[in-house]
Design an enzyme around this catalytic site. Structure first.
Site, PDB file in Angstrom:
ATOM      1  N   CYS A  44      32.362 -46.952  10.431  1.00 20.46           N
ATOM      2  CA  CYS A  44      31.634 -45.914   9.760  1.00 20.46           C
ATOM      3  C   CYS A  44      33.027 -45.334   9.010  1.00 20.46           C
ATOM      4  O   CYS A  44      33.737 -44.518   9.569  1.00 20.46           O
ATOM      5  CB  CYS A  44      30.710 -45.078  10.406  1.00 20.46           C
ATOM      6  SG  CYS A  44      30.164 -43.770   9.501  1.00 20.46           S
ATOM      7  N   CYS A  68      45.526 -47.036 -26.066  1.00 18.27           N
ATOM      8  CA  CYS A  68      44.428 -47.612 -25.719  1.00 18.27           C
ATOM      9  C   CYS A  68      44.603 -48.576 -24.432  1.00 18.27           C
ATOM     10  O   CYS A  68      45.406 -49.464 -24.384  1.00 18.27           O
ATOM     11  CB  CYS A  68      43.943 -48.398 -27.072  1.00 18.27           C
ATOM     12  SG  CYS A  68      42.416 -49.394 -26.468  1.00 18.27           S
TER      13      CYS A  68
END
Ligand SMILES: [Zn+2]
Length: 294
Positions: free
Chosen positions: A118, A145
């Protein structure tokens, strides 16, 4: 470029944000169902946020409905188990750096292996496509970009993955439309995961400084706006030092460097259609080209 920049590097640990440190160093727990990898289903490898060690394969991830990413197996030798201070549970840590990951449970019969790691999402970094166990480096660059920066960095040997995204701004989970306004403070950026056995931060950084124009202010090529600025987001002091050193080299060569050097903050991956843009569309960048500067 000097031979030295091709040499293997020793990876320093990444600096952690306050939220990351509260889990990773202070053994905290993130809120259930809030972490970014809880319902994440992409194929790849989860590495340690702090040191870059490969910890889990996506093929061992399963849905447990517990609110945190769950795995029923770890990469061999990557995770250590220690009795939790609460005297009940078993804590799991990164075997390489001791980063707190979460807890491991047995006897729940959720999968055939009968084990559930977990893990806090915030302790992990995801790398698309399977990678071999080892330690991996991270680098974050902004140079106009992101399609173009991604295109060139992806081709560089030793680069495992490049993700286009947004960083350096103040708006949480920004969209492309928001970033395009140039008012969120974010830059279009790429996050690179690389293999330090095959390349180095310095080599990638110099490539970055040669595939975009580090002298252009507030834009790149035809793309004008704050979101297209040139900026290096460092993850630790060693990267900061390398960045400052390389920019100084350019300055001594007469370049009027506009590139900012800034401590990395949260990186938000861009929308799926921005990822691997040129690869998927069979085009080549309009905004970036290689120009030797070192
Ligand atoms: Zn680690």
């Amino acid at each position: 470029m000097s031979e030295q920049s091709y040499s293997q590097e020793k990876l320093k640990f990444n600096d952690l944000t306050k939220a990351e440190s509260s889990v990773i160093n202070e053994k905290g727990t993130e809120a259930p169902f809030k972490g970014k990898y809880t319902d994440f289903k992409e194929k790849g490898t989860y590495i340690c946020k702090k040191c870059g060690a490969a910890l889990y394969y996506s093929s061992d991830k399963f849905e447990s409905d517990c609110g945190w990413p769950s795995f029923d197996n770890e990469i061999k030798g990557a995770v250590v188990r220690i009795p939790d201070q609460d005297g009940m549970r078993t804590e799991i840590e990164c075997a390489n750096c001791g980063a707190h990951l979460g807890h491991v449970f047995t006897g729940e019969h959720l999968t055939a292996k009968n084990v559930r790691h977990c893990v806090n999402s915030i302790s992990l970094e995801f790398v698309p496509a399977k990678v071999e166990p080892g330690r991996y480096g991270l680098a974050v660059f902004a140079g106009g970009c992101f399609w173009g920066v991604e295109y060139y960095l992806q081709k560089s040997p030793g680069v495992i993955s490049v993700t286009s995204g947004y960083t350096g701004g103040s708006v949480k989970d920004p969209t492309y439309q928001q970033v395009c306004t140039g008012t969120t403070g974010h830059a279009e950026a790429v996050k690179i995961v690389y293999d330090p056995q095959k390349t180095s931060y310095d080599k990638l950084l110099r490539l970055f400084l040669e595939i975009h124009d580090p002298t252009q202010v507030e834009g790149q090529g035809p793309d004008i706006g704050d979101q297209y600025r040139s900026e290096i987001f460092y993850l630790n002091d060693e990267q900061k030092h390398t960045a400052e050193n390389d920019l100084n080299i350019l300055k001594t060569k007469g370049f009027q460097v506009a590139t900012a050097v800034t401590k990395a903050s949260e990186f938000y991956p861009a929308e799926a259609y921005h990822q691997d843009y040129y690869l998927k569309n069979g085009k080549t960048p309009y905004c970036h080209k290689f120009t030797p500067r070192f």
